[in-house]
Structure formats: C-alpha cells, structure tokens
Design a protein around this motif. Structure first.
Motif, mmCIF file in Angstrom:
data_model
loop_
_atom_site.group_PDB
_atom_site.id
_atom_site.type_symbol
_atom_site.label_atom_id
_atom_site.label_comp_id
_atom_site.label_asym_id
_atom_site.label_seq_id
_atom_site.Cartn_x
_atom_site.Cartn_y
_atom_site.Cartn_z
ATOM 1 N N PHE A 279 0.841 -1.204 0.000
ATOM 2 C CA PHE A 279 0.000 0.000 0.000
ATOM 3 C C PHE A 279 0.875 1.252 0.000
ATOM 4 O O PHE A 279 2.029 1.223 0.431
ATOM 5 C CB PHE A 279 -0.897 0.017 1.241
ATOM 6 N N ASP A 280 0.294 2.349 -0.451
ATOM 7 C CA ASP A 280 1.008 3.624 -0.479
ATOM 8 C C ASP A 280 0.327 4.578 0.512
ATOM 9 O O ASP A 280 -0.780 5.046 0.259
ATOM 10 C CB ASP A 280 0.936 4.181 -1.910
ATOM 11 N N VAL A 281 0.986 4.839 1.655
ATOM 12 C CA VAL A 281 0.389 5.713 2.675
ATOM 13 C C VAL A 281 0.836 7.144 2.401
ATOM 14 O O VAL A 281 2.036 7.426 2.381
ATOM 15 C CB VAL A 281 0.800 5.263 4.099
ATOM 16 N N VAL A 282 -0.119 8.053 2.174
ATOM 17 C CA VAL A 282 0.254 9.415 1.778
ATOM 18 C C VAL A 282 0.007 10.468 2.862
ATOM 19 O O VAL A 282 0.563 11.565 2.793
ATOM 20 C CB VAL A 282 -0.456 9.876 0.481
ATOM 21 N N ALA A 283 -0.831 10.160 3.859
ATOM 22 C CA ALA A 283 -1.124 11.151 4.898
ATOM 23 C C ALA A 283 -1.871 10.497 6.049
ATOM 24 O O ALA A 283 -2.272 9.329 5.960
ATOM 25 C CB ALA A 283 -1.969 12.295 4.333
#
Ligand SMILES: [Zn+2]
Length: 255
Positions: free
Chosen positions: A240-244
């Motif tokens: 997954f890509d956690v952005v904030a």
C-alpha cells in the motif's frame, strides 16, 4: 361545554400552571440528569455537551492544523525524506483531552456526534490539499483488549458516515496482532525492543489486494507518531502507499 374548555384553557395558562410546569421540568432534570460531559454544570443540549462548551470547542476546531512538525517518530518518505503529512482537526487542548477521555473511557459515546462533522471537514481538507482523485481511508484498529473493554473502536466511532465522496472506507485491511505477540515484546525496554514491538503491532488481513488508491490513516490523537509509523510500515510492506494521516487532535511539544 365551551365554558368548560375555556375554564381548562384558563387553568392551563394560569401563572400557577406555568409554575407547576417549570417545577416539573426542574424535577425531571433531577430525575433524568443530563449533564454536559465537559463542565458537568450545565445541561447538555446536543451530543452530551452544553451550549457554552459546544461554542468553546467549535472555536478550538476553527482551523485544520498541519501537525507533522510536532511529532518526531512519524514515518519518513523514502524518496523525499519528509515526514508523513498529518492533518489535525484541533490541538489537544484541556477541553479536547477531557472530551476524548470521557468519550473513550466513560462510555459517553454520543459525544462522537460532535466530532464527526469536524473530522469530515478535516478529511475533505486533506483530500483537497493532497490532490489525488481517490483515497483509501484506513482507521487505526483498536487492540483486542480495548475492544473487549469498550465494545467499540473510538477511532471508527468518530468517523463520519458517509465519508467524503473521493474516499473508500476500509476498516478491514489493517488489524492489530494477537495479544500474545504484543505481550512478548514487554520483555525489554530498550529502543530496539520498542522498535520491534511497534513493528509487531499491526498486521494486514490475509485476503487483501494491494490497492491502487493512496491511503489516508485515521487516528484520534497524535503524540509521537509511533503508532502511525508502525501502521505505515505494515501497510507499505504489503504494497500500500500511505500518503497522509488525519487525527482529531495533536499534542504540541513544550519547546
Ligand atoms: Zn458544558
């Protein structure tokens, strides 16, 4: 007949009747107390808060706070080296601390109704600032022990339903590990063992598909950022890509 009705009407609107009505209202307040969760002085009008405390809290939530500079343990972006952006609905004021404590540990769960529109606005602000078309909203799960104690996860209880339209609500992917794993980590107290324990805090549900949407994590209070870092590590190692992250309140360091 009409004179009887007139007589009843006169009686019901007489000063004596009004006094009785007022006395009855006062009495029912004594019988069914509904004190404000914050001041316990005035009667609650909505969401277990009195009008004065509602106004005070709304003032404290007037502006979304960028909180990533207040916490030293937030995950860093591997490319830019920047800390994970954190959007906070408010500072962790004495009033917010009291509200969250009552809400979490004294079963005053209706107080969450006050927080939901505030969290919604913060989520929307984060979405607009980050500028992606879609997001996956992942709340920090409660530990098994805390779920058994409270019967609900305070973080998911504070989330608005529905969530903003560009967000997919996903409370099923990130899970806490079994108690057994967490307990073994209390053996040591050094930095390494604490790092190990935070790494072991979460797991990703078995039947997941790594999602295309960037992830926004949601938690109640930002203190050091270690919980968000552990959740980010777990999700990113699963693709997954956690952005904030979005939090209800952020603690401000003393210096
Ligand atoms: Zn009050």
């Amino acid at each position: 007949m009409s004179s009887l009705l007139q007589a009843i009407d006169r009686l019901a609107t007489s000063p004596a009747a009004r006094t009785i009505t007022r006395a009855w209202q006062g009495m029912s307040n004594l019988l069914i107390p509904n004190p404000c969760v914050l001041c316990a002085w005035d009667d609650a009008v909505q969401y277990q808060l009195c009008a004065r405390c509602t106004a005070l809290l709304k003032e404290q939530h007037a502006q979304v706070v960028q909180a990533q500079d207040f916490a030293d343990s937030l995950p860093l972006n591997t490319v830019t080296g920047m800390a994970l952006p954190v959007f906070a609905s408010s500072f962790y004021t004495p009033e917010m601390s009291k509200l969250l404590l009552r809400f979490k540990d004294h079963q005053r769960v209706n107080a969450a109704g006050f927080l939901r529109p505030i969290v919604y606005r913060t989520l929307q602000h984060a979405a607009d600032t980050l500028g992606y078309p879609y997001y996956r909203l992942v709340p920090i799960p409660a530990s098994g022990a805390s779920m058994r104690k409270r019967g609900y996860n305070p973080v998911t209880a504070m989330l608005p339903r529905p969530v903003p339209p560009t967000m997919l609500y996903d409370a099923g992917t990130l899970k806490t590990r079994w108690q057994l794993y967490n307990r073994s980590s209390h053996a040591g107290t050094g930095v390494q063992s604490r790092r190990d324990s935070s790494r072991k805090k979460f797991r990703v549900a078995l039947r997941h598909n790594p999602a295309a949407e960037p992830v926004i994590l949601v938690d109640d209070v930002l203190t050091t950022g270690a919980t968000l870092a552990a959740a980010t590590r777990t999700l990113e190692s699963a693709g997954f890509d956690v952005v904030a992250a979005v939090v209800v309140a952020t603690v401000v360091p003393r210096n």
